[in-house]
Every structure is written in structure tokens, then in C-alpha cells.
Design a protein around this motif. Structure first.
Motif, mmCIF file in Angstrom:
data_model
loop_
_atom_site.group_PDB
_atom_site.id
_atom_site.type_symbol
_atom_site.label_atom_id
_atom_site.label_comp_id
_atom_site.label_asym_id
_atom_site.label_seq_id
_atom_site.Cartn_x
_atom_site.Cartn_y
_atom_site.Cartn_z
ATOM 1 N N LEU A 76 0.822 -1.208 0.000
ATOM 2 C CA LEU A 76 0.000 0.000 0.000
ATOM 3 C C LEU A 76 0.860 1.264 0.000
ATOM 4 C CD1 LEU A 76 -2.936 1.035 0.151
ATOM 5 C CD2 LEU A 76 -2.724 1.019 2.652
ATOM 6 N N VAL A 77 1.944 1.238 0.769
ATOM 7 C CA VAL A 77 2.853 2.392 0.814
ATOM 8 C C VAL A 77 3.463 2.647 -0.557
ATOM 9 C CG1 VAL A 77 5.071 3.183 1.720
ATOM 10 C CG2 VAL A 77 3.369 2.224 3.268
ATOM 11 N N VAL A 78 3.887 1.596 -1.241
ATOM 12 C CA VAL A 78 4.506 1.765 -2.563
ATOM 13 C C VAL A 78 3.488 2.287 -3.569
ATOM 14 C CG1 VAL A 78 5.604 0.554 -4.482
ATOM 15 C CG2 VAL A 78 6.279 0.034 -2.145
ATOM 16 N N ILE A 79 2.260 1.750 -3.550
ATOM 17 C CA ILE A 79 1.226 2.205 -4.490
ATOM 18 C C ILE A 79 0.896 3.677 -4.266
ATOM 19 C CG2 ILE A 79 -1.217 1.976 -5.098
ATOM 20 C CD1 ILE A 79 0.506 -0.122 -6.375
ATOM 21 N N ILE A 80 0.687 4.051 -3.023
ATOM 22 C CA ILE A 80 0.366 5.462 -2.733
ATOM 23 C C ILE A 80 1.536 6.355 -3.122
ATOM 24 C CG2 ILE A 80 -0.133 7.108 -0.891
ATOM 25 C CD1 ILE A 80 -1.707 4.919 0.510
ATOM 26 N N GLY A 81 2.747 5.921 -2.817
ATOM 27 C CA GLY A 81 3.923 6.725 -3.170
ATOM 28 C C GLY A 81 4.042 6.911 -4.670
ATOM 29 N N TRP A 82 3.792 5.801 -5.439
ATOM 30 C CA TRP A 82 3.898 5.942 -6.900
ATOM 31 C C TRP A 82 2.808 6.859 -7.447
ATOM 32 C CZ3 TRP A 82 0.689 4.621 -11.026
ATOM 33 C CH2 TRP A 82 1.261 4.800 -12.289
ATOM 34 N N LEU A 83 1.588 6.741 -6.917
ATOM 35 C CA LEU A 83 0.508 7.634 -7.365
ATOM 36 C C LEU A 83 0.847 9.090 -7.077
ATOM 37 C CD1 LEU A 83 -2.683 5.619 -6.308
ATOM 38 C CD2 LEU A 83 -1.831 6.023 -8.629
ATOM 39 N N ALA A 84 1.453 9.335 -5.913
ATOM 40 C CA ALA A 84 1.824 10.715 -5.571
ATOM 41 C C ALA A 84 2.899 11.232 -6.519
ATOM 42 C CB ALA A 84 2.306 10.759 -4.123
ATOM 43 N N VAL A 85 3.916 10.422 -6.780
ATOM 44 C CA VAL A 85 4.984 10.841 -7.694
ATOM 45 C C VAL A 85 4.445 11.013 -9.115
ATOM 46 C CG1 VAL A 85 7.184 10.156 -8.733
ATOM 47 C CG2 VAL A 85 6.791 9.791 -6.291
ATOM 48 N N ALA A 86 3.554 10.092 -9.548
ATOM 49 C CA ALA A 86 2.962 10.224 -10.877
ATOM 50 C C ALA A 86 2.159 11.513 -10.988
ATOM 51 C CB ALA A 86 2.071 9.016 -11.164
ATOM 52 N N THR A 87 1.466 11.902 -9.915
ATOM 53 C CA THR A 87 0.717 13.175 -9.926
ATOM 54 C C THR A 87 1.654 14.357 -10.068
ATOM 55 O OG1 THR A 87 -0.957 12.168 -8.488
ATOM 56 C CG2 THR A 87 -0.944 14.557 -8.646
ATOM 57 N N ALA A 88 2.805 14.280 -9.391
ATOM 58 C CA ALA A 88 3.773 15.374 -9.496
ATOM 59 C C ALA A 88 4.423 15.397 -10.873
ATOM 60 C CB ALA A 88 4.833 15.225 -8.411
ATOM 61 N N VAL A 89 4.724 14.221 -11.431
ATOM 62 C CA VAL A 89 5.344 14.154 -12.758
ATOM 63 C C VAL A 89 4.383 14.691 -13.812
ATOM 64 C CG1 VAL A 89 6.142 12.564 -14.556
ATOM 65 C CG2 VAL A 89 6.904 12.252 -12.207
ATOM 66 N N ALA A 90 3.104 14.356 -13.704
ATOM 67 C CA ALA A 90 2.106 14.859 -14.648
ATOM 68 C C ALA A 90 1.698 16.300 -14.353
ATOM 69 C CB ALA A 90 0.868 13.951 -14.620
ATOM 70 N N TYR A 91 2.180 16.834 -13.252
ATOM 71 C CA TYR A 91 1.907 18.197 -12.808
ATOM 72 C C TYR A 91 0.394 18.458 -12.750
ATOM 73 C CZ TYR A 91 2.841 23.077 -11.796
ATOM 74 O OH TYR A 91 2.893 24.305 -11.170
ATOM 75 N N LEU A 92 -0.209 17.843 -11.705
ATOM 76 C CA LEU A 92 -1.643 17.995 -11.469
ATOM 77 C C LEU A 92 -1.850 18.644 -10.098
ATOM 78 C CD1 LEU A 92 -2.824 14.455 -12.692
ATOM 79 C CD2 LEU A 92 -2.789 16.597 -13.995
ATOM 80 N N PRO A 93 -1.621 19.950 -9.973
ATOM 81 C CA PRO A 93 -1.767 20.626 -8.666
ATOM 82 C C PRO A 93 -3.207 20.621 -8.153
ATOM 83 C CG PRO A 93 -1.430 22.227 -10.409
ATOM 84 C CD PRO A 93 -1.228 20.882 -11.036
ATOM 85 N N SER A 94 -4.171 20.269 -8.996
ATOM 86 C CA SER A 94 -5.555 20.212 -8.550
ATOM 87 C C SER A 94 -5.819 19.038 -7.614
ATOM 88 C CB SER A 94 -6.493 20.114 -9.764
ATOM 89 O OG SER A 94 -6.177 18.981 -10.549
ATOM 90 N N VAL A 95 -4.815 18.126 -7.488
ATOM 91 C CA VAL A 95 -4.911 17.037 -6.503
ATOM 92 C C VAL A 95 -3.905 17.379 -5.407
ATOM 93 C CG1 VAL A 95 -4.874 14.532 -6.165
ATOM 94 C CG2 VAL A 95 -5.346 15.462 -8.429
ATOM 95 N N PRO A 96 -4.269 18.253 -4.476
ATOM 96 C CA PRO A 96 -3.290 18.874 -3.582
ATOM 97 C C PRO A 96 -2.534 17.891 -2.702
ATOM 98 C CG PRO A 96 -5.523 19.316 -2.831
ATOM 99 C CD PRO A 96 -5.651 18.701 -4.177
ATOM 100 N N VAL A 97 -3.209 16.922 -2.120
ATOM 101 C CA VAL A 97 -2.526 16.021 -1.178
ATOM 102 C C VAL A 97 -1.482 15.170 -1.894
ATOM 103 C CG1 VAL A 97 -2.856 14.155 0.467
ATOM 104 C CG2 VAL A 97 -4.546 15.988 0.326
ATOM 105 N N LEU A 98 -1.904 14.483 -2.973
ATOM 106 C CA LEU A 98 -0.969 13.637 -3.708
ATOM 107 C C LEU A 98 0.128 14.453 -4.377
ATOM 108 C CD1 LEU A 98 -3.324 10.970 -5.366
ATOM 109 C CD2 LEU A 98 -1.810 10.679 -3.406
ATOM 110 N N PHE A 99 -0.245 15.635 -4.889
ATOM 111 C CA PHE A 99 0.736 16.477 -5.573
ATOM 112 C C PHE A 99 1.836 16.917 -4.609
ATOM 113 C CE2 PHE A 99 2.290 20.583 -7.155
ATOM 114 C CZ PHE A 99 2.688 20.220 -8.433
ATOM 115 N N SER A 100 1.446 17.360 -3.419
ATOM 116 C CA SER A 100 2.437 17.808 -2.427
ATOM 117 C C SER A 100 3.290 16.632 -1.953
ATOM 118 C CB SER A 100 1.725 18.446 -1.232
ATOM 119 O OG SER A 100 0.965 19.560 -1.655
#
Length: 394
Positions: free
Chosen positions: A57-81
Motif C-alpha cells: 500500500l505504501v509503494v502504491i500510494i507513493g507511486w501515485l503521488a509521484v505520478a501526480t507530481a510528474v504529470a503536474y496535477l496541482p488540482s490534486v493537492p494532497v498527492l501532488f504535495s
């Protein structure tokens, strides 16, 4: 969010970034699973499944967060940060070192997995020998390359200048090379053994004109390992191999010979030899080993104790031992049935002017033990186990 995603998703650099982060996430996941497996003996059994699921679960959440930052989606504030924080953390030495170790672990396991999928043919031939040999050499070489590259990449993440390090290692290697010329000779000789397919794993060889013999069990760029018939393993540096006699290269030959007494009818003995040779050649259990029809050479020697008759069988490599044993069994029965005597030791001693003849004979048991023998069917199952080579331990 969907509008931002539709704009970013068409950019090639976003796809490249997502692929790289996915590979890194998988490497970290495998690295974590290895650590968990190491800690399992010290963790209660009821907590082990929960620990594995938590790490996943930690790895999946971490990858989703990094993918959000790589795609530059600031509208998803928690994952983006969270993704930005993770990326900043992996820009430091500790994070990069974890990725290097994880990637090295994946490469190491991948090499082993791919090597296991390369399976040589069950039938002994040059292709199966070469596949089996190159499989071990390539696997060991690739693992050495993975270790070297991982060490260099790890040192770079810790701030060590890899260029200066490699220059220093080169100078040190040059100095060591002068004192390790035998090792260099081993490697070069091993390279040409593999390149020219002189022999490989599974071959039966004799090294340096009979000093050591056996089946090749392992071969790499440095050494050749021979397994003798008694189980002894001989480790020979490739640089010390001057000549090699290969008993299983492309085809083999059975020297089928038998001795008869001088009192025997030679023509009858030759007919028996030809009959037995033809029987083995046409037998269902043996004919697939033959590459050509048997060649009858006839009388090849007039020895002190008898007359030597010989035939030659051209057969599949490594089958000459079993066929030779079957020939010996059949020719003994055939000679008994034809009444042709195989010689036993005889000597003539002269005392004065008249010779005294001494013969070694056996006691008449009243029943001929040679009766009732079946030449076509062996009492034991035929085996393809090889015979010892000359000077080999038995």
C-alpha cells in the motif's frame, strides 16, 4: 483535474517520467520485500501478511503521488504535495542510493530468472553443449557487470568522483596485471575455448595428453571443472590446458575387437564377428545410435596369446561406451555358441632340448555354464554411462 490531465497526458516526457517512476517503484517494492523476508523470523506470524500488505500500500500510494507530481496535477493537492516531497527526497544521496540498490537487485534476479528459462535439449549434441556452456558464462559475466555498475552508481550518489576512481583503479589494475599474468592467460584461453567451441559442458575430455580426464561439469573464462568417474572434481585453470582430447565431439567410434586362439578357424571367427556387428546395428535398442554401417577390418594383429579381429562402429557421441559393452557381451556368447575359444594365457618353457607346454585350465564342472545364454536380450537394462578414460580414476 480532468482538463489538466488531458493536457499533460499527451506530452511524451510525461509518459517517459511515468514509466521511469513505475520501474523505480517496482524496484523499491522488491527491495522492501527482500528486507521483510529477512525480518520474518523475528516478526510474529500473524503480523507478516499485514506487513506485506502495508508495504504494498505504501509503494502504491507513493507511486501515485509521484505520478501526480510528474504529470503536474496541482488540482490534486494532497498527492501532488506528497509527490513533490518524495521527489525532493530522492534527489538526495540516501534516496538515490536506495534506488540504485533496488535496481541492482531487480537486475540480479532478472538475470537468474532468464538463465533458468534457457534449457538445453535433452539429446546430447553440439548445440546443447554450447547452450549449456554459454548459459553459465553469460550469467556470471552479466552479474559481474551489474555489481560493477551498481558500485560505481552508488559511489556517485555518495559524492565520490567515479572518473577519478576509475582512473585509479585502471592504474592499480595495470600494476596487478603484471603480477597476475597467469590469470590473464586463463581468461584469454577460456575465451578462445568458448569462441572456437573446442569443448563444452557435458563433453568428455582428456587434458594434456592424459594427465587428467573426465566429463566437463563447469566451464567459464577462468577454469574448467572435470568430474572423474569416481566423483572426483578436477579444477584446471584454462591457461594450463595445452592440449585437449575430446571423446564426444560430433561423433564417436567403437573399436570392437576380440581375440581368438591360433587353433581357431579364422574364417568362422570373422563370420561371427560380422554377424554380431550386424545384429547390434539392426537391433531396435541400438540402431538409432549408429551413424554408419559397421566396418569389418578383419585380422589386425597376430599377438603372442592369440589372433586379434576388429570391427569399427561410427556412432553418436558418448554412446560408444554402452555399445562397446553390449558388443563385448554379445561377442562372448556368440563365440561360445560357435565353439571358438577366446585365448587364455599360454607359455612354453624349454628345458634342455625338448619343450614342456604348460596350460592354465579350469576344472570340468560337469555342466557347461555357457549354455542357455540369450545373445539378443541382455539380463540387465542397457546403460549409457561412460567408461573411464585413460589415466582416469575409477
Amino acid at each position: 483535474m480532468l482538463q489538466e490531465l488531458s493536457v499533460q497526458i499527451v506530452k511524451p516526457q510525461v509518459w517517459v517520467g511515468l514509466a521511469l517512476t513505475a520501474v523505480a517503484a517496482y524496484a523499491i517494492y522488491r527491495f522492501g520485500r527482500l528486507l521483510i523476508s529477512t525480518l520474518e523470523p523475528h516478526v510474529p506470524a500473524r503480523l507478516r501478511p499485514a506487513l506485506k500488505w502495508l508495504w504494498w500500500l505504501v509503494v502504491i500510494i507513493g507511486w501515485l503521488a509521484v505520478a501526480t507530481a510528474v504529470a503536474y496535477l496541482p488540482s490534486v493537492p494532497v498527492l501532488f504535495s506528497l509527490g513533490r516531497d518524495i521527489m525532493d527526497g530522492f534527489r538526495h544521496s540516501a534516496g538515490q542510493l536506495v534506488v540504485v540498490i533496488a535496481m541492482a537487485l531487480i537486475a540480479w534476479n532478472l538475470i537468474g530468472t532468464l538463465a533458468q528459462r534457457i534449457v538445453a535439449e535433452q539429446e546430447f549434441n553440439r548445440r546443447s553443449v554450447r547452450v549449456q556452456t554459454l548459459k553459465g558464462v553469460v550469467e556470471s559475466t552479466l552479474r559481474v557487470v551489474v555489481v560493477i555498475l551498481s558500485v560505481i552508481a552508488g559511489l556517485q550518489t555518495l559524492g565520490v568522483n567515479a572518473t577519478s576512481l576509475l582512473a585509479g583503479v585502471s592504474v592499480l589494475g595495470l600494476a596487478v596485471g603484471f603480477g597476475a599474468q597467469s590469470l590473464i592467460k586463463d581468461v584469454f584461453n577460456g575465451f578462445f575455448i568458448l569462441l572456437e567451441d573446442q569443448y563444452g559442458v557435458g563433453d568428455v575430455i582428456t587434458v594434456n595428453s592424459g594427465q587428467l580426464s573426465g566429463g566437463v561439469e563447469r566451464l567459464n573464462l577462468r577454469v574448467t571443472a572435470l568430474r572423474a568417474l569416481d566423483g572426483t572434481v578436477h579444477i584446471i585453470p584454462n591457461g594450463q590446458i595445452a592440449t585437449v582430447s575430446v571423446s564426444s565431439k560430433d561423433w564417436s567410434r567403437v573399436v570392437a575387437q576380440v581375440d581368438v586362439t591360433y587353433a581357431a578357424n579364422i574364417d568362422d571367427a570373422l563370420r561371427v564377428l560380422e554377424q554380431v556387428s550386424t545384429e547390434i546395428y539392426e537391433a531396435d535398442a541400438w540402431k538409432h545410435f549408429f551413424l554408419e554401417a559397421p566396418e569389418q577390418q578383419g585380422v589386425t594383429q597376430l599377438a603372442p596369446d592369440g589372433v586379434t579381429l576388429r570391427a569399427l562402429f561410427k556412432v553418436q557421441p558418448k554412446s560408444q561406451y554402452a555399445i562397446g559393452r553390449e558388443f563385448n557381451r554379445r561377442i562372448k556368447i556368440a563365440m561360445d555358441e560357435a565353439g571358438i575359444e577366446i585365448p587364455f594365457p599360454q607359455r612354453s618353457l624349454n628345458f634342455g632340448g625338448s619343450p614342456i607346454e604348460i596350460k592354465l585350465t579350469r576344472e570340468d564342472l560337469g555342466r557347461d555354464p555357457r549354455g542357455g545364454q540369450d545373445r539378443d536380450h541382455a539380463p540387465v537394462k542397457p546403460t549409457l554411462t561412460r567408461d573411464p578414460e585413460e589415466n582416469e580414476n575409477t
